[in-house]
Design a protein around this motif. Structure first.
Motif, mmCIF file in Angstrom:
data_model
loop_
_atom_site.group_PDB
_atom_site.id
_atom_site.type_symbol
_atom_site.label_atom_id
_atom_site.label_comp_id
_atom_site.label_asym_id
_atom_site.label_seq_id
_atom_site.Cartn_x
_atom_site.Cartn_y
_atom_site.Cartn_z
ATOM 1 N N ARG A 111 -10.923 -3.365 10.851
ATOM 2 C CA ARG A 111 -9.676 -3.606 10.116
ATOM 3 C C ARG A 111 -9.083 -4.958 10.504
ATOM 4 O O ARG A 111 -8.995 -5.270 11.690
ATOM 5 N N PHE A 137 -1.843 -8.853 17.327
ATOM 6 C CA PHE A 137 -1.046 -7.868 16.581
ATOM 7 C C PHE A 137 -0.857 -6.587 17.386
ATOM 8 O O PHE A 137 0.012 -5.784 17.070
ATOM 9 N N PHE A 163 -6.469 0.368 -6.200
ATOM 10 C CA PHE A 163 -5.634 0.344 -5.005
ATOM 11 C C PHE A 163 -4.359 1.135 -5.293
ATOM 12 O O PHE A 163 -3.690 0.891 -6.302
ATOM 13 N N PHE A 213 1.290 -3.417 11.134
ATOM 14 C CA PHE A 213 0.738 -4.666 10.600
ATOM 15 C C PHE A 213 -0.495 -4.511 9.713
ATOM 16 O O PHE A 213 -0.805 -5.413 8.939
ATOM 17 N N PHE A 214 -1.240 -3.435 9.858
ATOM 18 C CA PHE A 214 -2.535 -3.342 9.175
ATOM 19 C C PHE A 214 -2.414 -2.489 7.922
ATOM 20 O O PHE A 214 -1.967 -1.345 7.983
ATOM 21 N N ARG A 215 -2.819 -3.066 6.798
ATOM 22 C CA ARG A 215 -2.855 -2.330 5.542
ATOM 23 C C ARG A 215 -4.216 -2.540 4.892
ATOM 24 O O ARG A 215 -4.857 -3.560 5.113
ATOM 25 N N ASP A 216 -4.605 -1.574 4.082
ATOM 26 C CA ASP A 216 -5.842 -1.757 3.328
ATOM 27 C C ASP A 216 -5.695 -2.973 2.406
ATOM 28 O O ASP A 216 -4.596 -3.294 1.961
ATOM 29 N N ASN A 217 -6.811 -3.604 2.150
ATOM 30 C CA ASN A 217 -6.811 -4.796 1.293
ATOM 31 C C ASN A 217 -7.946 -4.629 0.290
ATOM 32 O O ASN A 217 -8.878 -5.425 0.216
ATOM 33 N N THR A 218 -7.814 -3.548 -0.480
ATOM 34 C CA THR A 218 -8.902 -3.075 -1.325
ATOM 35 C C THR A 218 -9.185 -4.024 -2.486
ATOM 36 O O THR A 218 -8.265 -4.525 -3.125
ATOM 37 N N GLN A 228 0.812 -1.212 0.000
ATOM 38 C CA GLN A 228 0.000 0.000 0.000
ATOM 39 C C GLN A 228 0.854 1.274 0.000
ATOM 40 O O GLN A 228 1.843 1.370 0.729
ATOM 41 N N ALA A 250 0.318 -0.961 16.244
ATOM 42 C CA ALA A 250 -0.070 -2.197 15.551
ATOM 43 C C ALA A 250 -0.640 -1.864 14.173
ATOM 44 O O ALA A 250 -0.291 -2.494 13.175
#
Lengths: 101, 436
Positions: free
Chosen positions: B271, B420, A53, A44-49, A22, A40
């Motif tokens: 999310r 996480f 994208f 660790f968290f990214r968009d998963n469009t 991303q 976090a």
């Protein structure tokens, strides 16, 4: 093989490029102020469009420069490429492939 | 040279046409063997959705069906719908390479995968349906000194967790699988392998059908062609699911949508740290039995078994970019074939018959996410990445228990979403055997 247009080198084969995930994820302005949860999400968290994208690519077997691309994650078609620092381009129309099943 | 132009209007090119005999006329002769048999017994019904269910499971693949099965079998919960946006088990359940093993490094993983393997060992009896589960063993090859150290460590860890595991030297590898190239003059020589004899393969369609049949018998509705388009929320609860076949009220919602999980969680404003990638697999033409086991190689990036019918079934790593298209790039296949031929010179003349892709939901630590969510009545099962098939009965059992009791089953607890944040990751990149 899909051709990807490097903003500096022009169209090259997909195998010359490296994927960077991303785009437009800024480093926290005040890292020390972040909670564990905010860290976090940064780490660790990214968009998963599903659909258009904005993501980073590196022309790793060419000029080795990074750039950003808008790509449809359903058709895999590149909708736009642009240099780092440039804003995400506004598309004339949203891709239809990502809109339905 | 004379050719016939199929589009010619010249009468001279016309092919003489003989009228077909009237096959509807009972008196005319029939071609022996050409009659279609009666349709076999349907294994499940296709009901219209009811207005409300106690539990709505989203995703009609192996995981969703197994969850429904154990909700009914272990917890007596049968007012359940399994919603599937396409057709039953047409996603990753139909697209994986059907490898089943439990030789993972960490205690948490060994527990849930070994639980699953034990269920596989009794699944045919439980389902009353053949699933062609064949425990032919798996070899995980080591090609470098570091591979060897990691592999021996994993064998020791497996043994401590009650998972069958052995370290094999190259000559022992050759005995288990004679067609592996164990010569020392290849780019990545085989320095040994871990061996799990109880590992195996199963027929993925039969697994799904077996579960679906049992689920249907239990009175659970399997609703295909029913895509979730939104959720009805009331504070911290989801009270209904909006679908292409109407709104459905629900007591609890269980997500089992693998690669499409983010599409659902985005609707919930939740999310999850997963990235969906294409993962490809392929089969050769049908061959005589040449490959008695399963061989996986991290370093040269291929895994191979031979299906009951005779095709060589191979898979590799994921395509690098995010994707939902259920297909991948051909250069990945090319590399995978090169790796396979390097390891198995005997495959050099085999023809590639078919390739396909599924969409796998990868996580940062290559371990799944199973458990509760910030919503009181929404439960999450995702992130199995490239290895979800082997977990089918195990996660069905554990997820059903989590849903029924509103708290994580002990085997699910380490795989919570909040790991996480706490940092208590279960890093299985090494033991996942082929990189995610």
């Amino acid at each position: 093989m899909q051709m990807i247009r490097c903003p500096w080198c022009g169209p090259r084969e997909e195998v010359e490029f490296h994927y960077g995930g991303q785009a437009h994820v800024p480093y926290p302005a005040e890292p020390a102020a972040l909670s564990d949860e905010e860290w976090a999400h940064y780490v660790f968290f990214r968009d998963n469009t599903r659909g258009a994208f904005a993501e980073r690519w590196s022309h790793s077997a060419g000029c080795r420069r990074w750039f950003n691309a808008l790509r449809d994650t359903v058709s895999y078609r590149f909708l736009a490429v642009y240099r780092p620092g440039d804003p995400r381009p506004v598309l004339d129309q949203t891709p239809t492939a990502g809109a339905s099943s | 040279m004379t050719t016939v132009d199929a589009f010619s209007t010249d009468p001279a090119d016309a092919v003489p046409h003989t009228p077909a005999p009237d096959r509807l006329n009972g008196s005319s002769p029939r071609t022996p063997g050409a009659e279609l048999p009666e349709h076999p017994e349907f294994l499940w019904s296709n009901p219209d959705p009811q207005k409300a269910y106690d539990v709505v499971v989203i995703g009609g693949g192996g995981h969703g069906l197994a969850t429904a099965h154990y909700l009914a079998k272990n917890h007596g919960i049968t007012n359940v719908a399994v919603l599937e946006k396409g057709w039953l088990a047409g996603g990753n359940t139909a697209r994986n390479t059907t490898l089943i093993r439990s030789n993972y490094l960490w205690d948490e993983s060994a527990a849930i995968y070994e639980h699953s393997l034990k269920l596989w060992e009794g699944l045919e009896d439980d389902l009353g349906y053949p699933i062609l589960f064949s425990q032919r063993g798996v070899l995980n090859l080591a090609h470098t000194l570091q591979d060897v150290r990691d592999s021996v460590r994993r064998v020791e860890a497996n043994v401590l967790n009650g998972v069958d595991a052995e370290w094999l030297e190259p000559d022992e590898v050759r005995k288990v699988c004679p067609i592996v190239n164990t010569s020392t003059d290849i780019r990545y020589p085989v320095l040994g392998a871990t061996y799990q004899p109880r590992a195996g393969i199963a027929k993925h369609d039969y697994v799904a059908w077996g579960f679906a049949r049992r689920v249907d018998e239990a009175g659970i509705d399997i609703i295909q062609d029913c895509e979730v388009t939104g959720f009805v929320r009331d504070g911290n609860r989801v009270t209904g699911v909006r679908t292409t076949r109407g709104d459905i009220a629900c007591g609890k919602v269980a997500l089992a949508a693998a690669g499409s999980t983010s599409v659902l969680t985005d609707m919930l404003g939740l999310r999850v740290p997963i990235q969906s990638h294409p993962l490809q697999a392929l089969v050769s033409e049908l061959l005589e039995p040449v490959h008695p086991t399963i061989v996986m190689s991290n370093a040269v990036h291929v895994y191979v078994s031979q299906a009951h019918k005779g095709e060589l079934v191979m898979g590799a790593g994921v395509d690098a970019y995010n994707g939902y298209g259920q297909r991948g790039a051909f250069h990945i296949i090319e590399r995978q074939m090169a790796a396979a031929v390097e390891l198995f010179p005997v495959f050099a003349r085999a023809h590639l018959l078919r390739t396909w892709g599924g969409i796998v939901d990868t996580t940062p630590d290559a371990s799944p996410i199973v458990g509760r969510t910030p919503y009181d009545n929404v439960f999450l099962n995702c992130g199995w990445g490239t290895g979800g098939f082997k977990a089918t009965p195990g996660v069905g059992w554990v997820f059903a228990d989590t849903i029924a009791n509103d708290e994580p089953h002990p085997y699910a607890a380490p795989f919570s979403l909040d790991r996480f944040v706490t940092g208590r990751l279960v890093d299985e990149h090494g033991a996942a055997a082929v990189a995610h």
